[in-house]
Design a protein around this motif. Structure first.
Motif, PDB file in Angstrom:
ATOM      1  N   GLN A 168       0.871  -1.181   0.000  1.00 37.64           N
ATOM      2  CA  GLN A 168       0.000   0.000   0.000  1.00 37.64           C
ATOM      3  C   GLN A 168       0.909   1.233   0.000  1.00 37.64           C
ATOM      4  OE1 GLN A 168      -2.146  -0.462   3.692  1.00 37.64           O
ATOM      5  NE2 GLN A 168      -0.302  -0.866   4.881  1.00 37.64           N
ATOM      6  N   SER A 170       0.423   3.607   2.073  1.00 39.89           N
ATOM      7  CA  SER A 170       0.332   4.151   3.440  1.00 39.89           C
ATOM      8  C   SER A 170       1.679   4.325   4.152  1.00 39.89           C
ATOM      9  CB  SER A 170      -0.614   3.297   4.278  1.00 39.89           C
ATOM     10  OG  SER A 170      -1.844   3.142   3.615  1.00 39.89           O
ATOM     11  N   GLN A 173       2.967   7.776   4.539  1.00 40.88           N
ATOM     12  CA  GLN A 173       2.455   8.605   5.656  1.00 40.88           C
ATOM     13  C   GLN A 173       3.475   8.611   6.786  1.00 40.88           C
ATOM     14  OE1 GLN A 173      -1.292   7.605   7.446  1.00 40.88           O
ATOM     15  NE2 GLN A 173      -2.216   6.931   5.537  1.00 40.88           N
ATOM     16  N   ARG A 194       0.974  -6.850  -4.476  1.00 42.05           N
ATOM     17  CA  ARG A 194       0.344  -7.865  -3.624  1.00 42.05           C
ATOM     18  C   ARG A 194       0.362  -9.190  -4.351  1.00 42.05           C
ATOM     19  NH1 ARG A 194      -4.839  -4.645  -1.083  1.00 42.05           N
ATOM     20  NH2 ARG A 194      -3.571  -2.891  -0.408  1.00 42.05           N
ATOM     21  N   GLN A 208      -1.688   3.183  -6.239  1.00 41.63           N
ATOM     22  CA  GLN A 208      -2.575   3.873  -5.293  1.00 41.63           C
ATOM     23  C   GLN A 208      -2.131   5.319  -5.195  1.00 41.63           C
ATOM     24  OE1 GLN A 208      -2.290   1.944  -1.440  1.00 41.63           O
ATOM     25  NE2 GLN A 208      -3.991   0.577  -1.896  1.00 41.63           N
ATOM     26  N   GLU A 210      -2.095   8.019  -1.982  1.00 41.08           N
ATOM     27  CA  GLU A 210      -2.356   8.156  -0.558  1.00 41.08           C
ATOM     28  C   GLU A 210      -2.533   9.627  -0.240  1.00 41.08           C
ATOM     29  OE1 GLU A 210      -2.188   5.306   1.035  1.00 41.08           O
ATOM     30  OE2 GLU A 210      -2.394   5.946   3.108  1.00 41.08           O
ATOM     31  N   PHE A 248      -9.842  -0.258   9.245  1.00 43.24           N
ATOM     32  CA  PHE A 248      -8.423  -0.305   8.884  1.00 43.24           C
ATOM     33  C   PHE A 248      -7.660  -0.138  10.191  1.00 43.24           C
ATOM     34  CE2 PHE A 248     -10.398   1.397   4.991  1.00 43.24           C
ATOM     35  CZ  PHE A 248      -9.942   0.459   4.084  1.00 43.24           C
ATOM     36  N   PHE A 250      -5.072   1.460  10.883  1.00 43.90           N
ATOM     37  CA  PHE A 250      -4.396   2.753  11.110  1.00 43.90           C
ATOM     38  C   PHE A 250      -5.344   3.933  11.159  1.00 43.90           C
ATOM     39  CE2 PHE A 250      -4.607   2.532   6.518  1.00 43.90           C
ATOM     40  CZ  PHE A 250      -4.265   1.206   6.253  1.00 43.90           C
ATOM     41  N   THR A 251      -6.664   3.678  11.041  1.00 41.91           N
ATOM     42  CA  THR A 251      -7.618   4.789  11.164  1.00 41.91           C
ATOM     43  C   THR A 251      -8.755   4.394  12.105  1.00 41.91           C
ATOM     44  OG1 THR A 251      -8.483   3.951   9.060  1.00 41.91           O
ATOM     45  CG2 THR A 251      -7.289   6.040   8.988  1.00 41.91           C
ATOM     46  N   GLY A 282     -10.136   3.747   0.656  1.00 35.51           N
ATOM     47  CA  GLY A 282     -10.243   3.478   2.084  1.00 35.51           C
ATOM     48  C   GLY A 282      -9.818   4.767   2.763  1.00 35.51           C
ATOM     49  N   ALA A 283     -10.393   5.081   3.903  1.00 35.16           N
ATOM     50  CA  ALA A 283     -10.059   6.363   4.525  1.00 35.16           C
ATOM     51  C   ALA A 283     -10.454   6.337   5.992  1.00 35.16           C
ATOM     52  CB  ALA A 283     -10.793   7.494   3.809  1.00 35.16           C
ATOM     53  N   GLY A 284     -10.142   7.418   6.673  1.00 39.33           N
ATOM     54  CA  GLY A 284     -10.549   7.518   8.074  1.00 39.33           C
ATOM     55  C   GLY A 284      -9.731   8.553   8.809  1.00 39.33           C
ATOM     56  N   ALA A 305      -6.740  10.421   6.687  1.00 41.85           N
ATOM     57  CA  ALA A 305      -5.899   9.792   5.661  1.00 41.85           C
ATOM     58  C   ALA A 305      -6.820   9.061   4.700  1.00 41.85           C
ATOM     59  CB  ALA A 305      -4.932   8.815   6.312  1.00 41.85           C
ATOM     60  N   PHE A 306      -6.350   8.908   3.476  1.00 41.45           N
ATOM     61  CA  PHE A 306      -7.108   8.087   2.520  1.00 41.45           C
ATOM     62  C   PHE A 306      -6.141   7.424   1.558  1.00 41.45           C
ATOM     63  CE2 PHE A 306      -7.033  12.473   0.924  1.00 41.45           C
ATOM     64  CZ  PHE A 306      -6.497  12.310  -0.349  1.00 41.45           C
ATOM     65  N   GLY A 307      -6.584   6.326   0.980  1.00 41.71           N
ATOM     66  CA  GLY A 307      -5.794   5.647  -0.049  1.00 41.71           C
ATOM     67  C   GLY A 307      -6.738   5.217  -1.150  1.00 41.71           C
TER      68      GLY A 307
HETATM   69  N1  DAH Z   1      -3.945   1.256   2.639  1.00 39.56           N
HETATM   70  C1  DAH Z   1      -5.309   0.826   2.490  1.00 39.56           C
HETATM   71  C2  DAH Z   1      -5.395  -0.311   1.485  1.00 39.56           C
HETATM   72  O1  DAH Z   1      -4.492  -0.478   0.722  1.00 39.56           O
HETATM   73  C3  DAH Z   1      -6.170   1.959   2.019  1.00 39.56           C
HETATM   74  C4  DAH Z   1      -6.297   3.011   3.058  1.00 39.56           C
HETATM   75  C5  DAH Z   1      -7.321   2.917   3.973  1.00 39.56           C
HETATM   76  C6  DAH Z   1      -5.409   4.062   3.122  1.00 39.56           C
HETATM   77  C7  DAH Z   1      -7.488   3.868   4.956  1.00 39.56           C
HETATM   78  C8  DAH Z   1      -5.565   5.035   4.094  1.00 39.56           C
HETATM   79  C9  DAH Z   1      -6.624   4.916   5.006  1.00 39.56           C
HETATM   80  O2  DAH Z   1      -4.742   6.069   4.207  1.00 39.56           O
HETATM   81  O3  DAH Z   1      -6.751   5.897   5.941  1.00 39.56           O
HETATM   82  O4  DAH Z   1      -6.353  -1.015   1.482  1.00 39.56           O
END
Ligand code: DAH
Length: 339
Positions: A168, A170, A173, A194, A208, A210, A248, A250-251, A282-284, A305-307
Motif C-alpha cells: 500500500q 500508506s 504517511q 500484492r 494507489q 495516498e 483499517f 491505522f484509522t 479506504g479512509a478515516g 488519511a485516505f488511499g
Molecule cells: N492502505 C489501504 C489499502 O491499501 C487503504 C487506506 C485505507 C489508506 C485507509 C488510508 C486509510 O490512508 O486511511 O487497502
C-alpha cells in the motif's frame, strides 16, 4: 516447351525484372526463372523429350535467355544500389510520412489529474520507495503481527529480512510524519504490490494514491468534503459518493468511499458489477496509536488519511471493465482512452 512458348516466357521475365523495385524483388525473379527449381532448369530437363530438330534451337535460346536474364538482373541490381547511394532514388516531391504521436497512458493521466486536483487544495506531493520495511508498511501503521494482510499470500517478502514490496502507499504517511511536524498535507501516488492472482479486477502490481492531512482540529467532515470535491473534479458534477463504515488498523473511525458508476450512471453495468457503485478509497481519521509511533502529540493534533486505487479510478472514468487492458498496451485501446 516449344520455341515460341520459350520466347514468350523470356519476354515475361524481362518485364518482371524491369518492374522489380527492390533487391528482394530482383532476387525473386532470379529464383523464379534461374533457381534450382526454377523455370529454366525445367526447360533444360525437358530437352531430351523434344524432336532433335527442335532440341538444338530450344537449347540455344534457353542458354541465351539464361545469360541475358543474369546480365539484366546484375545490371539492374547494381544501378538501383548506386542510385540510392547517390540519392538519385530519392524523390523529394513525395509527401512526408506522418509519425503518430504517442498518448499518455490512462494510469499516468489519472495520476496527473488527481495530483493536480489535490495540489489545487494545498496538498504537496511526496514520495517513498517501493521496497519498504515491515515497520513502515505494517508495524507503525498499527497493524498487528498476525494481521491477515501480512500473510505469505498477500505480501511479497524480500529474503528473510524485514523488507517487503510495499502492499500500500500508506507507509509514505509514516515517512512524511517522521520527517516533518504538522501541519502536514500530502498526496503520494505510487506502485503497490500484492500476491494477488490477476483477474478482471485484481493485479499483483497496481497503483494507489495516498492522502494525509494532519493539523489541529481536522475532522471527518473535512475528509468527506475533500473526497466529494475530488470526485466531482475528476468525474464531473453528476457523480455521487457514499461512505460505508469499515475497519483499517491505522484509522479510527474508518470508512470506505464509493463513487457512483460513471458508465451506467448507477443503473448497473459490467464495470460496477451491476451494483451502481465502485469502491474507490479506504479512509478515516488517523488512529492516535499511529501518531504515537511518529512522536506526534495526540492531544494537539488530529488528521485524516485516505488511499485510493488509481486503476479503479481509470476503470470508472473510462468505462474499462477489465484491469488487464491497462497493462496489455494494445495500441487500439490506448489510442481510445489515452490523452
Ligand atoms: N492502505 C489501504 C489499502 O491499501 C487503504 C487506506 C485505507 C489508506 C485507509 C488510508 C486509510 O490512508 O486511511 O487497502
Amino acid at each position: 516447351m516449344n520455341l515460341s512458348e520459350l520466347k514468350t516466357m523470356m519476354d515475361e521475365a524481362v518485364v518482371e525484372a524491369n518492374a522489380a523495385m527492390t533487391n528482394e524483388d530482383l532476387e525473386a525473379v532470379r529464383i523464379k526463372y534461374l533457381g534450382r527449381k526454377g523455370v529454366l532448369p525445367a526447360v533444360m530437363k525437358e530437352l531430351r523429350s523434344l524432336e532433335p530438330s527442335e532440341r538444338a534451337d530450344v537449347g540455344k535460346t534457353a542458354n541465351e535467355f539464361k545469360q541475358t536474364l543474369n546480365k539484366l538482373l546484375d545490371e539492374k541490381g547494381r544501378k538501383d544500389n548506386e542510385g540510392s547511394a547517390a540519392g538519385e532514388g530519392f524523390d523529394c516531391t513525395l509527401p512526408g510520412r506522418w509519425h503518430r504521436l504517442g498518448t499518455i497512458h490512462p494510469v499516468s493521466a489519472v495520476i496527473e489529474q488527481t495530483v493536480s486536483i489535490f495540489r489545487s487544495l494545498g496538498f504537496t506531493v511526496s514520495d517513498g520507495p517501493d521496497i519498504e520495511t515491515r515497520y513502515r508498511n505494517y508495524t507503525a501503521l498499527n497493524t498487528p503481527e498476525h494481521h491477515p494482510s501480512m500473510d505469505e499470500q498477500d505480501t511479497f517478502w524480500i529474503g528473510e529480512d524485514d523488507l517487503l514490496l510495499r502492499t500500500q502507499t500508506s507507509p509514505v504517511q509514516i515517512r512524511a510524519m517522521e520527517s516533518c511536524q504538522p501541519p502536514i498535507r500530502i498526496v503520494t501516488p505510487g506502485r503497490c504490490y500484492r500476491r494477488d492472482t490477476t483477474d478482471a479486477t485484481h493485479s499483483a502490481n497496481f497503483h494507489q494514491i495516498e492522502g494525509l492531512y494532519v493539523d489541529r482540529k481536522v475532522s471527518l467532515s473535512d475528509l468527506k468534503g475533500v473526497l466529494a470535491y475530488f470526485a466531482k473534479e475528476l468525474m464531473g458534477e453528476d457523480v455521487s459518493i457514499r461512505f460505508r463504515p469499515h475497519f483499517f488498523p491505522f484509522t479510527e473511525p474508518s470508512v470506505e468511499c464509493d463513487f457512483s458508476c460513471h458508465v451506467c450512471k448507477g443503473s448497473g453495468c459490467r464495470v460496477c458489477k451491476n451494483s451502481g457503485w465502485i469502491e474507490i478509497a479506504g479512509a478515516g481519521m488517523v488512529d492516535p496509536r499511529v501518531f504515537e509511533k511518529v512522536g506526534y502529540d495526540t492531544e494537539k493534533y488530529t488528521g485524516y488519511a485516505f488511499g485510493m486505487g488509481i486503476e479503479r479510478l481509470v476503470m470508472v472514468k473510462y468505462g474499462v471493465s477489465d484491469i488487464r487492458m491497462l497493462y496489455d498496451n494494445d495500441l487500439r485501446f490506448l489510442k481510445q482512452v489515452g490523452r
